[in-house]
Design an enzyme around this catalytic site. Sequence first.
Site, PDB file in Angstrom:
ATOM      1  N   ASP A 126       7.922   1.726   5.325  1.00  0.00           N
ATOM      2  CA  ASP A 126       7.546   1.305   3.976  1.00  0.00           C
ATOM      3  C   ASP A 126       7.729   2.424   2.956  1.00  0.00           C
ATOM      4  OD1 ASP A 126       6.856  -1.004   5.248  1.00  0.00           O
ATOM      5  OD2 ASP A 126       4.694  -0.723   5.065  1.00  0.00           O
ATOM      6  N   SER A 170       0.831  -1.212   0.000  1.00  0.00           N
ATOM      7  CA  SER A 170       0.000   0.000   0.000  1.00  0.00           C
ATOM      8  C   SER A 170       0.861   1.256   0.000  1.00  0.00           C
ATOM      9  CB  SER A 170      -0.934   0.008   1.220  1.00  0.00           C
ATOM     10  OG  SER A 170      -1.864  -1.045   1.138  1.00  0.00           O
TER      11      SER A 170
END
Length: 377
Positions: free
Chosen positions: A191, A147
């Site tokens: 991330d 994501s």
Amino acid sequence: MSDFVKEIEKPSRFVHSLARNVETIGAGQPQYKIRSRAPLRLGLAGGGTDVSPYSEDYGGAVLNLTIDRHAYTFIQPSDDWKIRFVASDLNINEAFPLDMEAIQDTRLPLHAAVYRRMVSEFGGGRPLAITVRTSVDAPAGSGLGSSSALVVALVEAFRALLELPLGPYEVAHLAFEIERIDLKLAGGKQDQYAASFGGINYLEFMAGDRVIVNPLRISRSVQNELETSLVTCFSGISRSSENIIDQQRQGMTEKKTSTLEGLHQLKSDAIEMKQALLRGNIMKMAEILERSWLAKKETASGVTTPEIERMMMAALDAGALAGKVSGAGGGGFIMFLVPPEKRVSVIRALNESGGHAEDLHLTTSGAESWICPMQNL
């Protein structure tokens, strides 16, 4: 608004050339597409310490690397003067009138949030009649940071579209703000920075949104040995990490002993894992990986499941040295360190146990974008 945002001239001079690009549709003039991609990542150690309030109170440390799976974004002028969001891998195709308010009602909140933020802050608030198409080389809930990599790829594509002077730190920070502040999605910071920078990085997270990315200089032979020693296995379970992260954050806030001790151990493991990797000591890395997995399971319930434990045992029985779930846990991908000679046997055992296992390749490039003339395609 971030300091780096305030320093950028708005609206960008490229908005005018974009408008010309849109207006020439149907007039036989050259058109172009913007393409971008950002890599997914595997977390070797320290995952969870990048989540606030731990990173604010104690400082977080994560060691991760990017792999040959990517999130992609393609932007081009729409031919019907609409705003279009398309997720090819999810089979979702949406069209909205040229109105910023219209995109509130979307099934693709990441697309809409990036569009809204980039157009509002860098495009003078003028809606753009464009098609934003994406795809990701991993299912949602994979634990590979998919994501966040998608948000980074979206931001990078808009950066190229609007010719913004944003470096990898700014792209990562902007992606973090869109996910964690604008959309209020639970999670940490690793991330976005992994996807933006790419490669093997030791990341430090401190109070005040300070992040330091330390690219590790690893010899080619050590990189080859590491790559040949890694196996990933999709557990078949796509999970939402939000519940696990919420449990961890609650444990941090309440100073729950098991949660804090687990996170302290994960941070210590990241530091030790970095040293083992720099020395090319795969056996030591496997020892730390096993210890980290035990510590990770102490940070929240639901990190592991009976299915995950069954696949772990299948891999260990076939010769794997150690393994852990990638990401928050509860499903997604499991990563293993294996003796290269036993890699095929481990992959076979995992597949026979109901997983989908394969080897992988490391990547060195982070988020990148390029322009492609439409008439060439």
